[in-house]
Motif scaffolding. Structure first.
Motif, PDB file in Angstrom:
ATOM      1  N   HIS A   1     -14.538 -40.231  43.822  1.00  0.00           N
ATOM      2  CA  HIS A   1     -15.156 -41.384  43.189  1.00  0.00           C
ATOM      3  C   HIS A   1     -16.614 -41.520  43.594  1.00  0.00           C
ATOM      4  O   HIS A   1     -17.060 -40.958  44.589  1.00  0.00           O
ATOM      5  CB  HIS A   1     -14.390 -42.670  43.550  1.00  0.00           C
ATOM      6  CG  HIS A   1     -14.454 -42.991  45.014  1.00  0.00           C
ATOM      7  ND1 HIS A   1     -13.724 -42.318  45.970  1.00  0.00           N
ATOM      8  CD2 HIS A   1     -15.177 -43.918  45.685  1.00  0.00           C
ATOM      9  CE1 HIS A   1     -13.995 -42.812  47.162  1.00  0.00           C
ATOM     10  NE2 HIS A   1     -14.880 -43.785  47.026  1.00  0.00           N
ATOM     11  N   GLY A   2     -17.353 -42.247  42.802  1.00  0.00           N
ATOM     12  CA  GLY A   2     -18.730 -42.632  43.077  1.00  0.00           C
ATOM     13  C   GLY A   2     -18.909 -44.043  42.550  1.00  0.00           C
ATOM     14  O   GLY A   2     -18.164 -44.482  41.679  1.00  0.00           O
TER      15      GLY A   2
ATOM     16  N   GLU B   1     -20.616 -38.714  44.205  1.00  0.00           N
ATOM     17  CA  GLU B   1     -19.159 -38.572  44.241  1.00  0.00           C
ATOM     18  C   GLU B   1     -18.712 -38.059  45.604  1.00  0.00           C
ATOM     19  O   GLU B   1     -19.354 -37.176  46.180  1.00  0.00           O
ATOM     20  CB  GLU B   1     -18.686 -37.645  43.128  1.00  0.00           C
ATOM     21  CG  GLU B   1     -18.846 -38.271  41.764  1.00  0.00           C
ATOM     22  CD  GLU B   1     -18.126 -37.489  40.677  1.00  0.00           C
ATOM     23  OE1 GLU B   1     -17.817 -36.294  40.867  1.00  0.00           O
ATOM     24  OE2 GLU B   1     -17.871 -38.099  39.621  1.00  0.00           O
TER      25      GLU B   1
END
Length: 119
Positions: free
Chosen positions: A48-49, A87
Motif C-alpha cells: 500500500h501507499g 508503496e
C-alpha cells in the motif's frame, strides 16, 4: 500524565496484521496519528501507499520491508520513513511476532492540530 497499556485483546485485524490505533485519545492533541502493529509469523501486510508521510519504529523481532527497490531487513531498533504514495509492505518470515509502531502525518492533520490547539 496518562499511560495507555497495551492490551493484546484490543488488537484488531487490519491489512494482514493486528493493530491498535493511537487515536482517538481525548487527552492528546497531536498533528499525527499512529498505530501499534504486530505482524504474526508468516504474515504480511498488503502492499500500500498513501498521501501521508509515515515512520515505523521496529520494537521487537525482525521482518522485511518490501518497496519498489526490493526487500530490506528491518529489525528491533530500526526506523524507516516512507514518502507520500511510496508503496510499501512488511513481511514477517520469522517464527516470532514482529512488532512496530507506525506514525503518520500530512498537512491536513497538522492544520486540524493547529485549529484544536488554538481553541
Amino acid at each position: 500524565m496518562e499511560i495507555r497499556r497495551l492490551d493484546p485483546d484490543e488488537l484488531v485485524r487490519h491489512d494482514g496484521l493486528v493493530a491498535r490505533r493511537l487515536m482517538p485519545w481525548p487527552l492528546v492533541n497531536a498533528p499525527f496519528d499512529g498505530s501499534w502493529c504486530v505482524v504474526r509469523p508468516g504474515a504480511a501486510s498488503g502492499i500500500h501507499g498513501h498521501r501521508e508521510h509515515e515512520v515505523w519504529v521496529a520494537v521487537s523481532g525482525a521482518a522485511e520491508i518490501v518497496t519498489a527497490d526490493g526487500p530490506v531487513p528491518f529489525a528491533a531498533g530500526d526506523i524507516v520513513h516512507f514518502r507520500p504514495y511510496e508503496e510499501h509492505q512488511v513481511v514477517n518470515r520469522s517464527a516470532v511476532d514482529f512488532q512496530f509502531f507506525a506514525a503518520w502525518w500530512d498537512l491536513e492533520m497538522a492544520e486540524r492540530y493547529t485549529a484544536r490547539d488554538e481553541e
